[in-house]
Structures are given as C-alpha cells and as structure tokens.
Scaffold this active site. Structure first.
Site, PDB file in Angstrom:
ATOM      1  N   SER A 197       0.868  -1.188   0.000  1.00 50.38           N
ATOM      2  CA  SER A 197       0.000   0.000   0.000  1.00 50.38           C
ATOM      3  C   SER A 197       0.898   1.230   0.000  1.00 50.38           C
ATOM      4  O   SER A 197       2.092   1.135   0.309  1.00 50.38           O
ATOM      5  CB  SER A 197      -0.846  -0.031   1.271  1.00 50.38           C
ATOM      6  OG  SER A 197      -1.408   1.232   1.544  1.00 50.38           O
ATOM      7  N   TYR A 208      -3.300  -0.773  10.003  1.00 47.07           N
ATOM      8  CA  TYR A 208      -3.144  -1.063   8.574  1.00 47.07           C
ATOM      9  C   TYR A 208      -1.752  -0.645   8.097  1.00 47.07           C
ATOM     10  O   TYR A 208      -1.055  -1.407   7.411  1.00 47.07           O
ATOM     11  CB  TYR A 208      -4.237  -0.310   7.821  1.00 47.07           C
ATOM     12  CG  TYR A 208      -4.318  -0.564   6.335  1.00 47.07           C
ATOM     13  CD1 TYR A 208      -4.938  -1.698   5.834  1.00 47.07           C
ATOM     14  CD2 TYR A 208      -3.790   0.349   5.415  1.00 47.07           C
ATOM     15  CE1 TYR A 208      -5.047  -1.913   4.467  1.00 47.07           C
ATOM     16  CE2 TYR A 208      -3.895   0.146   4.053  1.00 47.07           C
ATOM     17  CZ  TYR A 208      -4.522  -0.985   3.578  1.00 47.07           C
ATOM     18  OH  TYR A 208      -4.624  -1.202   2.220  1.00 47.07           O
TER      19      TYR A 208
HETATM   20  P1  NAP Z   1     -11.607  -5.683  -0.640  1.00 46.84           P
HETATM   21  O1  NAP Z   1     -12.527  -5.326  -1.756  1.00 46.84           O
HETATM   22  O2  NAP Z   1     -12.021  -5.377   0.747  1.00 46.84           O
HETATM   23  O3  NAP Z   1     -11.178  -7.221  -0.755  1.00 46.84           O
HETATM   24  C1  NAP Z   1     -10.404  -7.845   0.216  1.00 46.84           C
HETATM   25  C2  NAP Z   1     -10.562  -9.344   0.099  1.00 46.84           C
HETATM   26  O4  NAP Z   1      -9.850 -10.000   1.165  1.00 46.84           O
HETATM   27  C3  NAP Z   1     -12.024  -9.785   0.221  1.00 46.84           C
HETATM   28  O5  NAP Z   1     -12.288 -10.759  -0.777  1.00 46.84           O
HETATM   29  C4  NAP Z   1     -12.090 -10.396   1.600  1.00 46.84           C
HETATM   30  O6  NAP Z   1     -13.054 -11.385   1.739  1.00 46.84           O
HETATM   31  C5  NAP Z   1     -10.695 -11.017   1.683  1.00 46.84           C
HETATM   32  N1  NAP Z   1     -10.346 -11.380   3.052  1.00 46.84           N
HETATM   33  C6  NAP Z   1     -10.345 -10.572   4.147  1.00 46.84           C
HETATM   34  N2  NAP Z   1      -9.994 -11.278   5.236  1.00 46.84           N
HETATM   35  C7  NAP Z   1      -9.767 -12.552   4.816  1.00 46.84           C
HETATM   36  C8  NAP Z   1      -9.370 -13.741   5.475  1.00 46.84           C
HETATM   37  N3  NAP Z   1      -9.135 -13.778   6.789  1.00 46.84           N
HETATM   38  N4  NAP Z   1      -9.216 -14.882   4.742  1.00 46.84           N
HETATM   39  C9  NAP Z   1      -9.472 -14.852   3.407  1.00 46.84           C
HETATM   40  N5  NAP Z   1      -9.853 -13.765   2.727  1.00 46.84           N
HETATM   41  C10 NAP Z   1      -9.999 -12.627   3.432  1.00 46.84           C
HETATM   42  O7  NAP Z   1     -10.211  -4.986  -0.849  1.00 46.84           O
HETATM   43  P2  NAP Z   1      -9.464  -4.417  -2.126  1.00 46.84           P
HETATM   44  O8  NAP Z   1      -9.624  -2.956  -2.094  1.00 46.84           O
HETATM   45  O9  NAP Z   1      -9.789  -5.199  -3.342  1.00 46.84           O
HETATM   46  O10 NAP Z   1      -7.979  -4.712  -1.647  1.00 46.84           O
HETATM   47  C11 NAP Z   1      -7.227  -5.856  -1.973  1.00 46.84           C
HETATM   48  C12 NAP Z   1      -5.857  -5.700  -1.348  1.00 46.84           C
HETATM   49  O11 NAP Z   1      -5.248  -4.487  -1.797  1.00 46.84           O
HETATM   50  C13 NAP Z   1      -5.878  -5.598   0.190  1.00 46.84           C
HETATM   51  O12 NAP Z   1      -4.744  -6.215   0.720  1.00 46.84           O
HETATM   52  C14 NAP Z   1      -5.831  -4.101   0.425  1.00 46.84           C
HETATM   53  O13 NAP Z   1      -5.333  -3.764   1.689  1.00 46.84           O
HETATM   54  C15 NAP Z   1      -4.901  -3.671  -0.679  1.00 46.84           C
HETATM   55  N6  NAP Z   1      -5.019  -2.249  -1.035  1.00 46.84           N
HETATM   56  C16 NAP Z   1      -6.213  -1.703  -1.417  1.00 46.84           C
HETATM   57  C17 NAP Z   1      -6.256  -0.349  -1.774  1.00 46.84           C
HETATM   58  C18 NAP Z   1      -7.505   0.347  -2.214  1.00 46.84           C
HETATM   59  O14 NAP Z   1      -7.478   1.576  -2.361  1.00 46.84           O
HETATM   60  N7  NAP Z   1      -8.612  -0.354  -2.443  1.00 46.84           N
HETATM   61  C19 NAP Z   1      -5.093   0.397  -1.741  1.00 46.84           C
HETATM   62  C20 NAP Z   1      -3.913  -0.201  -1.339  1.00 46.84           C
HETATM   63  C21 NAP Z   1      -3.890  -1.518  -0.986  1.00 46.84           C
HETATM   64  P3  NAP Z   1     -14.583 -11.014   2.103  1.00 46.84           P
HETATM   65  O15 NAP Z   1     -15.096 -10.190   0.989  1.00 46.84           O
HETATM   66  O16 NAP Z   1     -15.253 -12.338   2.215  1.00 46.84           O
HETATM   67  O17 NAP Z   1     -14.553 -10.262   3.392  1.00 46.84           O
HETATM   68  C1  GCO Z   2      -8.004   3.704   3.504  1.00 48.27           C
HETATM   69  C2  GCO Z   2      -6.585   3.266   3.368  1.00 48.27           C
HETATM   70  C3  GCO Z   2      -6.296   2.321   2.243  1.00 48.27           C
HETATM   71  C4  GCO Z   2      -5.790   3.001   1.032  1.00 48.27           C
HETATM   72  C5  GCO Z   2      -4.608   2.356   0.437  1.00 48.27           C
HETATM   73  C6  GCO Z   2      -3.618   3.386  -0.043  1.00 48.27           C
HETATM   74  O1  GCO Z   2      -8.262   4.477   4.377  1.00 48.27           O
HETATM   75  O2  GCO Z   2      -8.862   3.224   2.790  1.00 48.27           O
HETATM   76  O3  GCO Z   2      -5.784   4.358   3.349  1.00 48.27           O
HETATM   77  O4  GCO Z   2      -7.341   1.513   1.927  1.00 48.27           O
HETATM   78  O5  GCO Z   2      -6.778   3.072   0.044  1.00 48.27           O
HETATM   79  O6  GCO Z   2      -4.016   1.396   1.227  1.00 48.27           O
HETATM   80  O7  GCO Z   2      -2.559   2.771  -0.671  1.00 48.27           O
END
Ligand code: NAP
Ligand code: GCO
Length: 264
Positions: A145, A158
C-alpha cells in the site's frame, strides 16, 4: 512479444480474490493462460467470483479457507496441489482495514489487522515456497500500500501491517531469490473497491483529498493494479526482485495538490 506475458498452465493462487483488486488480478492472469485458484471466507462471494469468471469464458477453482489460520491454509493449499497442481504464482491479496484513532483502538482490533495483512502472507508464502524452491521457479506478489511508506490518521494498524509487509517482501527476496523465485509487492494508490467505498462518496472530505492530491486526478480502478500484477507474474519480471511497484496515479510523487493548472 506474446510469449513474454504468456502464463499458460501456471498454477496461481489469489487470496481474497473474489472481488475488487483480487478479482481483477485473477481475471487478467487467467486471460494470460494461468490456472487461477481463489479463496475467500464467504460461500456467496466464491459463487459470485465463479460467475464473474464464467461471464468472461474463463475457469476458476474456488475454495474456502481463512488466510490467518495455519491449519486451514495447509488444508487449502494441499487441496490445490491435489486438484490443480503445485503453485507457480502466489498473490497475497487478502486484506482488511480498520479506521480507528490510536487512542480508541482496542489491541484486539490492531492484532486482527496485523494477522490478516501481515502474518497471513507469511503463513501462506511459507507453505507455498518449498514447492517453488523444488521447481526452481516461482513468483510471489504481496499487496502492499502507500501506507507501506506513509502514515495517516486512523489507519495505524493497517499502516503498521503494510509497512511490515514491504519489509517482509524484501526479506523473502533476500532468502528466496537464489531459487529463481521473484518476490515483489504492489503498492496501490486509492482504488475504487469495497474497501474504499465508505470514503469515496461524493462530498466526503477524503474523496476531495484523493481528487486534489492525485496527479492523475482520479481514483484508480482494480484493473490498473491488475496490469501491474500481470507484469510481475510474467517472464518480463524475471530479474525484478524485492521491488514495490506503486500504482497510484502519481500521488506518492506529489507533495501538494493539483486542483487547478496555475494554483499555488
Ligand atoms: P476488498 O474489496 O475489501 O477485498 C479484500 C478481500 O480479502 C475480500 O475478498 C475479503 O473477503 C478477503 N479477506 C479478508 N480477510 C480474509 C481472510 N481472513 N481470509 C481470506 N480472505 C480474506 O479490498 P481491495 O480494495 O480489493 O484490496 C485488496 C488488497 O489491496 C488488500 O490487501 C488491500 O489492503 C490492498 N489495497 C487496497 C487499496 C484500495 O485503495 N482499495 C489500496 C492499497 C492496498 P470477504 O469479501 O469475504 O470479506
Ligand atoms: C483507507 C486506506 C487504504 C488506502 C490504500 C492506499 O483508508 O482506505 O488508506 O485503503 O486506500 O491502502 O494505498
């Protein structure tokens, strides 16, 4: 050129890949020929994931296991090895966030985020790496992230986990690169998924911050991140190791805001 990104037959696991960034990654790797496996903890999400793959004319092997439970992980990976094969590409994507100020954060909440976002990638990689070492080939992609390098109020757990994951990525590289395993991370910027839905609505102050701080002046899409995963999973990245690839529309490069052309 097509050869460079051809993943035909590569056994791939995308954790928590039923929707959002993980789903986009699974779909693009499957389009490149990979045999994609996805786990989640909710049956209905596994079904919607199957439907999403089917809609694109692609196959996916779905299974239920919790990434934080070592025994459950072992059972799940053994099932993949038995039915699909030894994993070639691992994407540690599953993640959670809790937006709570430090003074209000229960230690149990802090630990839960660390467990899912930092300890789970260790548990899964430890289980998968021996198979890659035996093959002398493998790719591991850890979903980091911008919070791997930045702090922000309310996301202490986080940011601690994602900062740790950046260094875990580098340490895995130090220990496993000699076996021809490339371990890298992706640092998404602000991406439009379920995780960011609560802070994305029009008028939410965080939405304004993202729009005015991101040089590209938009939220990222899951596909923006998936394209980077395709690169890191491919032969094109065979000498890329221990790197965190930020896919953030330039926000890390920018200390300021970008609202108007000539504003100071
Ligand atoms: P999301 O839509 O919340 O998806 C996260 C996934 O992880 C969901 O399928 C969730 O399952 C699964 N999960 C959570 N806990 C789990 C567990 N204990 N065992 C198995 N699966 C589990 O998130 P996203 O935004 O697509 O993010 C994906 C990754 O990118 C994450 O690591 C997040 O921190 C990272 N990220 C996201 C952003 C952003 O802006 N969106 C930015 C930087 C990094 P359920 O749906 O069943 O709960
Ligand atoms: C939030 C968090 C993250 C960010 C991401 C940035 O508040 O949602 O800052 O989800 O989107 O990790 O890289």
């Amino acid at each position: 050129m097509k050869d460079l990104f051809d993943l035909t037959g590569k056994v791939t696991l995308v954790t928590g890949g039923t929707h959002g960034i993980g789903l986009a990654i699974g779909l693009i790797l499957a389009k490149a020929g990979a045999r994609v496996c996805v786990n989640d903890i909710q049956d209905e999400k596994l079904q919607s994931c199957k439907d999403a793959f089917k809609k694109e004319g692609l196959d996916v092997y779905t299974l239920k296991f919790n990434v934080t439970d070592e025994k459950d992980v072992d059972k799940g990976i053994s099932q993949i090895e038995k039915h699909i094969g030894v994993i070639d590409i691992l994407v540690n994507n599953a993640g959670i966030i809790k937006r709570i100020p430090i003074l209000d954060m229960a230690v149990a909440d802090f630990k839960q985020v660390i467990d899912v976002d930092l300890v789970a990638p260790l548990i899964i990689s430890k289980r998968v790496a021996p198979g890659m070492i035996e093959k002398r080939s493998g790719k591991i992609i850890n979903m980091c992230s911008m919070m791997s390098v930045y702090g922000r109020n309310t996301v202490s757990a986080y940011a601690s986990a994602k900062g740790g994951l950046k260094l875990l990525t580098q340490n895995m590289c130090c220990e496993w690169a000699k076996y021809n395993i490339q371990v890298n991370g992706i640092g998404p910027g602000y991406i439009a998924t379920a995780q960011t839905a609560p802070i994305r609505e029009n008028g939410h102050p965080f939405n304004d911050l993202v729009m005015t701080r991101t040089p590209a002046a938009r939220w990222g899409e899951p596909e923006d991140v998936a394209n980077a995963a395709l690169f890191l999973a491919s032969k094109a990245a065979d000498f890329v190791n221990g790197h965190i690839l930020y896919v953030d529309g330039g926000i890390l490069a920018n200390f300021g805001y970008v609202k108007g052309e000539n504003e100071v």
